[in-house]
Motif scaffolding. Sequence first.
Motif, mmCIF file in Angstrom:
data_model
loop_
_atom_site.group_PDB
_atom_site.id
_atom_site.type_symbol
_atom_site.label_atom_id
_atom_site.label_comp_id
_atom_site.label_asym_id
_atom_site.label_seq_id
_atom_site.Cartn_x
_atom_site.Cartn_y
_atom_site.Cartn_z
ATOM 1 N N VAL A 43 0.835 -1.206 0.000
ATOM 2 C CA VAL A 43 0.000 0.000 0.000
ATOM 3 C C VAL A 43 0.868 1.254 0.000
ATOM 4 N N ALA A 44 1.929 1.260 0.818
ATOM 5 C CA ALA A 44 2.825 2.414 0.868
ATOM 6 C C ALA A 44 3.452 2.678 -0.499
ATOM 7 N N GLN A 45 3.843 1.607 -1.181
ATOM 8 C CA GLN A 45 4.446 1.766 -2.507
ATOM 9 C C GLN A 45 3.424 2.301 -3.501
ATOM 10 N N GLN A 46 2.208 1.769 -3.434
ATOM 11 C CA GLN A 46 1.156 2.216 -4.344
ATOM 12 C C GLN A 46 0.821 3.690 -4.128
ATOM 13 N N GLN A 47 0.815 4.113 -2.873
ATOM 14 C CA GLN A 47 0.444 5.487 -2.529
ATOM 15 C C GLN A 47 1.609 6.465 -2.652
ATOM 16 N N GLY A 48 2.822 5.936 -2.791
ATOM 17 C CA GLY A 48 3.977 6.814 -2.874
ATOM 18 C C GLY A 48 4.254 7.556 -1.582
ATOM 19 N N VAL A 84 5.953 7.505 2.547
ATOM 20 C CA VAL A 84 7.000 6.929 3.388
ATOM 21 C C VAL A 84 6.336 6.173 4.533
ATOM 22 N N LEU A 85 6.711 4.930 4.700
ATOM 23 C CA LEU A 85 6.206 4.078 5.773
ATOM 24 C C LEU A 85 7.405 3.515 6.523
ATOM 25 N N ALA A 101 15.702 11.326 10.807
ATOM 26 C CA ALA A 101 15.872 10.568 9.569
ATOM 27 C C ALA A 101 14.535 10.381 8.853
ATOM 28 N N PHE A 102 13.474 10.173 9.618
ATOM 29 C CA PHE A 102 12.150 10.031 8.992
ATOM 30 C C PHE A 102 11.741 11.344 8.326
ATOM 31 N N ARG A 103 11.954 12.448 9.005
ATOM 32 C CA ARG A 103 11.677 13.767 8.408
ATOM 33 C C ARG A 103 12.405 13.914 7.074
ATOM 34 N N ASP A 104 13.690 13.560 7.064
ATOM 35 C CA ASP A 104 14.479 13.694 5.838
ATOM 36 C C ASP A 104 13.950 12.796 4.728
ATOM 37 N N ALA A 105 13.461 11.610 5.093
ATOM 38 C CA ALA A 105 12.904 10.705 4.084
ATOM 39 C C ALA A 105 11.657 11.310 3.448
ATOM 40 N N VAL A 106 10.801 11.904 4.266
ATOM 41 C CA VAL A 106 9.591 12.544 3.732
ATOM 42 C C VAL A 106 9.953 13.703 2.806
ATOM 43 N N LEU A 107 11.025 14.420 3.145
ATOM 44 C CA LEU A 107 11.453 15.561 2.335
ATOM 45 C C LEU A 107 12.309 15.152 1.143
#
Length: 360
Positions: free
Chosen positions: A113-118, A120-121, A305-311
Motif C-alpha cells: 500500500v505504501a508503494q502504491q500510494q507513494g 514513506v512508511l 531521519a524520517f523527516r528527511d525521508a519525507v522531504l
Amino acid sequence: MNDPSTPLHVALIGYGFAGKTFHAPLIRSVPGLALRTVVSRDANKVHADLPDMDVVADVAKVLADRQVDVVVIASPNDTHAPLARAALEAGKHVVVDKPFALDLQQARSLAAVAQQQGRVLSVFQNRRWDSDFLGVRQLIAQGTLGEVTHFESHIDRFRPQVRARWREQPGAGSGLWYDLGPHLVDQALSLFGLPERVWGSLATQRDGGEVTDWAHVVLEYGQRRVILHAGMLVAGGSARFTVHGTQGSLVKPRIDVQEAQLIAGMRPGDAEWGIDPDDLLLYDGDGQVTHLTTPRGDQSRYYAAFRDAVLGRGAAPVTPRQAITVMAVIEAAMQSAAEHRAVVLELEDGEREAWQAASN
C-alpha cells in the motif's frame, strides 16, 4: 514533495506509555516536525503534559485533515496494520510503533500500500540509537573482537505482578515477545543479516499470567549463535549485551538510559541527554579488562531521519522491507516454540536483500 521550509504536521494516534513517553517528546524535539494533534479518548491526560495540544477522539478527523502530513501510530498492537493502511490510503506518511503488524501477511500488505500510494512508511525501531547498541555495533564493525561467535542480547525486567493493561492480557499482539522481540530482532539483523534457522522457546512464568512473559530465541548463522532473551522475573545479574569473538569478549552490563530519562522529564538537547555512565567492558585473551566509554545515544535521530525521508533527502530510517524481515523472525520463533523444531525463514528474494548490506 513537501516544502522543506514548512514543518511537517504530525498527528499522534494513542497516548499510552509509548505515545506519552517516547513519541510525543521525540517528535517535539526534532526541527521540521510539528506535533499538532493527538488522538485520544482522554484529553485531560494529554493536556496535563501538553496544555495547548489539539486532542480529538476520532481517528477519521485526522485522516481527513489535509494539514496533517504524518500519522504516528502508537495504539494497541492489533490496531497497527488497519490504522496504518487507512492513513496511507488517506495520503499520509506513516510511522508505526513496533510491532509493524501482527503477521507477515499484514506486513507485506502494508508495504504494498505504501508503494502504491507513494508514501514513506517506517516502523519505530528507536533502539537502533541506544547507547549500548551503538557501542557494541562500533566495536564489532572495527573488528576489535575478531570473528563474532556468540552474541547475546537481553532486555530483562523484574515485574512479578501482572498488571491490568492490554500488553499483559490475552489478545492478538499481546505478550512479551511481541512487545520486546521486535527490538531484539531488529538489532540482531542490523548486525548480522538474516539467520539460517530460528529456534524459539516461549513461556508464561508469573502467577496469574495469561500471555508470554519469557522468551528465549536462538538465531543460527553457521557456527555463530545469536541469543535473544527477555524475561519479567529478572531482578538482576544479566548483562544487556554479551559478545564473544575470536580475539576477545565484550560485556555491556546495563541498558541505555534514554527511557528512564524521558520518564524523568529529560529531553533531547538537554546537557545529560543520552549520556550513558555504564562502560563497555572489553576482555582480552589474558583476562585483562579495559573500560571503554559508551557512545552517547539519541533516539530522536530516528525522527530526524524520517523527516528527511519525507522531504526526499534519503531513505526511511527503517524500511518496510526491513520491517517485513523482522516480522518473519518473530513468526518463525513462535512457530518454532509451538512445534519444538528449528524453522527456516519463508521470505521472497527481494525481502532477503533487505539486510544484505548488514550481513556483508
